[in-house]
Design a protein around this motif. Structure first.
Motif, PDB file in Angstrom:
ATOM      1  N   GLN A 148       0.831  -1.202   0.000  1.00 45.84           N
ATOM      2  CA  GLN A 148       0.000   0.000   0.000  1.00 45.84           C
ATOM      3  C   GLN A 148       0.867   1.253   0.000  1.00 45.84           C
ATOM      4  O   GLN A 148       0.547   2.249  -0.665  1.00 45.84           O
ATOM      5  CB  GLN A 148      -0.933  -0.010   1.218  1.00 45.84           C
ATOM      6  CG  GLN A 148      -1.982  -1.109   1.192  1.00 45.84           C
ATOM      7  CD  GLN A 148      -1.441  -2.479   1.616  1.00 45.84           C
ATOM      8  OE1 GLN A 148      -0.284  -2.616   2.002  1.00 45.84           O
ATOM      9  NE2 GLN A 148      -2.296  -3.490   1.547  1.00 45.84           N
ATOM     10  N   ALA A 149       1.977   1.202   0.724  1.00 51.95           N
ATOM     11  CA  ALA A 149       2.878   2.352   0.772  1.00 51.95           C
ATOM     12  C   ALA A 149       3.501   2.622  -0.589  1.00 51.95           C
ATOM     13  O   ALA A 149       3.606   3.775  -1.026  1.00 51.95           O
ATOM     14  CB  ALA A 149       3.969   2.107   1.812  1.00 51.95           C
ATOM     15  N   GLN A 150       3.902   1.571  -1.284  1.00 52.80           N
ATOM     16  CA  GLN A 150       4.501   1.772  -2.601  1.00 52.80           C
ATOM     17  C   GLN A 150       3.474   2.255  -3.623  1.00 52.80           C
ATOM     18  O   GLN A 150       3.816   2.955  -4.573  1.00 52.80           O
ATOM     19  CB  GLN A 150       5.176   0.475  -3.056  1.00 52.80           C
ATOM     20  CG  GLN A 150       6.415   0.163  -2.228  1.00 52.80           C
ATOM     21  CD  GLN A 150       7.065  -1.148  -2.594  1.00 52.80           C
ATOM     22  OE1 GLN A 150       6.429  -2.045  -3.159  1.00 52.80           O
ATOM     23  NE2 GLN A 150       8.339  -1.294  -2.259  1.00 52.80           N
ATOM     24  N   THR A 151       2.210   1.910  -3.412  1.00 54.83           N
ATOM     25  CA  THR A 151       1.147   2.459  -4.265  1.00 54.83           C
ATOM     26  C   THR A 151       0.963   3.945  -4.004  1.00 54.83           C
ATOM     27  O   THR A 151       0.774   4.732  -4.935  1.00 54.83           O
ATOM     28  CB  THR A 151      -0.174   1.710  -4.012  1.00 54.83           C
ATOM     29  OG1 THR A 151       0.009   0.323  -4.321  1.00 54.83           O
ATOM     30  CG2 THR A 151      -1.293   2.261  -4.877  1.00 54.83           C
ATOM     31  N   LEU A 157       8.805   5.480  -5.653  1.00 53.60           N
ATOM     32  CA  LEU A 157       9.568   4.400  -5.019  1.00 53.60           C
ATOM     33  C   LEU A 157      10.949   4.822  -4.540  1.00 53.60           C
ATOM     34  O   LEU A 157      11.904   4.057  -4.562  1.00 53.60           O
ATOM     35  CB  LEU A 157       9.692   3.202  -5.970  1.00 53.60           C
ATOM     36  CG  LEU A 157       8.384   2.577  -6.448  1.00 53.60           C
ATOM     37  CD1 LEU A 157       8.659   1.434  -7.405  1.00 53.60           C
ATOM     38  CD2 LEU A 157       7.554   2.095  -5.271  1.00 53.60           C
ATOM     39  N   GLY A 158      11.057   6.079  -4.090  1.00 57.97           N
ATOM     40  CA  GLY A 158      12.332   6.562  -3.580  1.00 57.97           C
ATOM     41  C   GLY A 158      13.244   7.164  -4.619  1.00 57.97           C
ATOM     42  O   GLY A 158      14.387   7.536  -4.304  1.00 57.97           O
ATOM     43  N   GLN A 159      12.769   7.294  -5.839  1.00 58.82           N
ATOM     44  CA  GLN A 159      13.619   7.821  -6.919  1.00 58.82           C
ATOM     45  C   GLN A 159      14.130   9.219  -6.568  1.00 58.82           C
ATOM     46  O   GLN A 159      13.391  10.085  -6.119  1.00 58.82           O
ATOM     47  CB  GLN A 159      12.825   7.880  -8.218  1.00 58.82           C
ATOM     48  CG  GLN A 159      13.671   8.265  -9.425  1.00 58.82           C
ATOM     49  CD  GLN A 159      12.893   8.113 -10.727  1.00 58.82           C
ATOM     50  OE1 GLN A 159      11.674   8.055 -10.724  1.00 58.82           O
ATOM     51  NE2 GLN A 159      13.599   8.018 -11.841  1.00 58.82           N
ATOM     52  N   GLY A 160      15.427   9.414  -6.788  1.00 61.02           N
ATOM     53  CA  GLY A 160      16.039  10.710  -6.519  1.00 61.02           C
ATOM     54  C   GLY A 160      16.461  10.911  -5.073  1.00 61.02           C
ATOM     55  O   GLY A 160      17.002  11.965  -4.730  1.00 61.02           O
ATOM     56  N   ILE A 161      16.252   9.915  -4.212  1.00 66.63           N
ATOM     57  CA  ILE A 161      16.605  10.040  -2.802  1.00 66.63           C
ATOM     58  C   ILE A 161      17.846   9.198  -2.526  1.00 66.63           C
ATOM     59  O   ILE A 161      17.885   7.993  -2.808  1.00 66.63           O
ATOM     60  CB  ILE A 161      15.441   9.592  -1.895  1.00 66.63           C
ATOM     61  CG1 ILE A 161      14.188  10.411  -2.225  1.00 66.63           C
ATOM     62  CG2 ILE A 161      15.828   9.735  -0.429  1.00 66.63           C
ATOM     63  CD1 ILE A 161      14.371  11.924  -2.121  1.00 66.63           C
ATOM     64  N   ALA A 197      12.259   0.814  -0.751  1.00 73.50           N
ATOM     65  CA  ALA A 197      12.288   1.933  -1.706  1.00 73.50           C
ATOM     66  C   ALA A 197      13.182   1.549  -2.879  1.00 73.50           C
ATOM     67  O   ALA A 197      14.350   1.952  -2.941  1.00 73.50           O
ATOM     68  CB  ALA A 197      12.803   3.199  -1.023  1.00 73.50           C
ATOM     69  N   PRO A 198      12.683   0.752  -3.833  1.00 75.84           N
ATOM     70  CA  PRO A 198      13.538   0.132  -4.851  1.00 75.84           C
ATOM     71  C   PRO A 198      14.207   1.081  -5.825  1.00 75.84           C
ATOM     72  O   PRO A 198      15.146   0.685  -6.508  1.00 75.84           O
ATOM     73  CB  PRO A 198      12.586  -0.821  -5.585  1.00 75.84           C
ATOM     74  CG  PRO A 198      11.217  -0.364  -5.257  1.00 75.84           C
ATOM     75  CD  PRO A 198      11.299   0.242  -3.897  1.00 75.84           C
ATOM     76  N   GLY A 246      14.032   3.217   4.517  1.00 77.63           N
ATOM     77  CA  GLY A 246      13.396   3.091   3.206  1.00 77.63           C
ATOM     78  C   GLY A 246      12.056   3.781   3.159  1.00 77.63           C
ATOM     79  O   GLY A 246      11.693   4.403   2.148  1.00 77.63           O
ATOM     80  N   GLY A 247      11.286   3.710   4.264  1.00 75.07           N
ATOM     81  CA  GLY A 247      10.000   4.402   4.317  1.00 75.07           C
ATOM     82  C   GLY A 247      10.153   5.907   4.213  1.00 75.07           C
ATOM     83  O   GLY A 247       9.345   6.589   3.553  1.00 75.07           O
TER      84      GLY A 247
END
Length: 431
Positions: free
Chosen positions: A154-157, A162-166, A227-228, A374-375
């Motif tokens: 649910q979090a990835q939705t 998905l963490g891009q740029g972090i 966070a892939p 990751g969250g």
């Protein structure tokens, strides 16, 4: 740096618990390691003062120096750190012991197969392949229950970037930088550092099943499962035995902040508070980084440093301490606990990459901590609607209640005010 390991089909169990053990192992450095002073001490630097002036004043090398920030860290020998030595150097503060002050040890079970050689993880990180099929975690099925509990699907939705740029700095035993799991997910090589050995190759070093070997690889792998599309900045500060120095941890934190890391993961800890490390954390958070640290694994009613000082407000702003529970929500038998502890996550039998293409199951607060890191990367990649300073506090506030119906009664209010990481509730509150 030569990496020594056993064969990929080895099945074994290591002997100690993951992340933040305060029992400091031997501090012996490998051949060619960077200079490791016996003690360190932070001193104030008046405006306009140079490094050379500070070194001339105190008669000791300034191994960290920033005139703009107004501080220097002096490297002292055992003789210089003695009462007579301090008087000779006109130093009145108490120096900190440096060698082996921090440690991160582990219980790992190495499975007799390699799932990465098939390229699944590589495809996922490079292509953004969905990890969820009808509510089941497809990439590593062994983590299905763990990730269902923290509401990862649910979090990835909610956070489709998905963490891009972090950039997430993993300050640890290093990372197996050639592992297919990290293809396309590492920061530029020019940013990598091995502070323990004094070079630019933060690769894991050691023998599989001994000491801390594989610990940092495992921690980084957990971050990327949550966070892939995040970027991992690998920084090595711990030796093959899992121990590391105050100086190297502080240098790595400063380096991570300077290289723009938005999240810093510290799955390590110490019995003693280090002003040098704590001030480095404060500088990093003031530059905008969020710092998470593990609570330790001695089943004590006190959490390790620096996690101990990461309470909300004051020096703890933008930082978070993380302990461990099992999938039933009960405190892990090993996890430290305290009224200072802000959050718990799942830290038992968490599967993640290991050196040489292995799938490794880790247990300890070390693997609970990168779930939170990751969250935070998920949230940051979506541009939260709340101030940056509120993110770690919100994560702790939106946790599951682990005290209902008398659960964890002996640890009431010592596993966080609420308890277990709930990524869906957290993201709904901040995005």
């Amino acid at each position: 740096m030569v990496k020594r390991s056993t064969a990929a089909l080895l099945i074994l169990s290591a002997l100690a618990l993951a992340g933040c053990s305060q029992q400091a192992p031997s501090a012996a450095a490998p051949q060619g390691a960077a200079a490791r002073p016996s003690h360190v001490m932070q001193v104030r630097v008046p405006a306009g003062t140079t490094r050379e002036q500070i070194e001339a004043t105190y008669g000791a090398p300034a191994v960290m120096f920033d005139a703009a920030e107004g501080y220097a860290v002096l490297a002292l020998s055992a003789a210089q750190a003695s009462p007579s030595g301090l008087r000779a150097l006109s130093l009145t503060e108490t120096p900190e012991s440096n060698l082996g002050a921090f440690s991160a040890s582990a219980v790992a079970t190495v499975q007799g197969r390699s799932m990465w050689i098939k390229g699944d993880f590589n495809l996922w990180t490079a292509e953004g392949r969905s990890m969820w099929i009808k509510g089941q975690y497809d990439l590593i099925p062994e983590n299905n229950l763990n990730f269902q509990i923290i509401r990862l699907e649910q979090a990835q939705t909610l956070a489709p970037k998905l963490g891009q740029g972090i950039k997430v700095a993993v300050i640890d035993t290093g990372v197996d930088v050639e592992h297919p799991a990290f293809a396309g997910s590492l920061a530029p090589a020019g940013e990598w550092r091995d502070f323990y050995a004094g070079d630019t190759n933060p690769d894991e070093e050691g023998v599989l099943g001994e000491g801390g070997y594989g610990h940092g690889t495992g921690v980084a792998g957990v971050v990327l499962q949550v966070a892939p599309k995040a970027t991992i900045l690998p920084l090595r500060v711990l030796g093959p035995d899992g121990s590391g120095d105050v100086l190297h941890v502080a240098q790595a934190i400063d380096w991570a902040a300077a290289k723009g890391a938005q999240v810093i993961n510290l799955s390590l800890g110490s019995d003693e508070r280090s002003a040098v490390v704590q001030d480095a954390i404060k500088r990093a958070t003031e530059r905008g980084a969020l710092v998470v640290a593990s609570a330790g694994n001695e089943n004590r009613p006190a959490i390790s440093y620096p996690a101990h000082d990461m309470v909300s407000g004051g020096v703890g702003e933008r930082s978070l301490s993380v302990g461990s529970v099992n999938t039933a929500g009960l405190k892990s038998s090993f996890s430290n606990y305290s009224s200072n502890l802000e959050l718990v996550a799942l830290g038992e039998n968490v599967y993640t990459p290991g050196p040489d293409g292995l799938l490794v199951s880790w247990t300890g607060t070390s693997v609970a901590t990168p779930m939170a890191a990751g969250g935070l990367a998920l949230a940051l990649s979506q541009t939260p609607r709340v101030p940056l300073k509120d993110l770690t506090r919100k994560m702790a506030e939106k946790a599951y209640d682990v005290y209902s119906n008398g659960m964890n009664a002996p640890y009431k209010d010592k596993l966080g005010k609420k308890g277990l990481l709930n990524l869906e509730a957290f993201l709904k509150d901040v995005l």
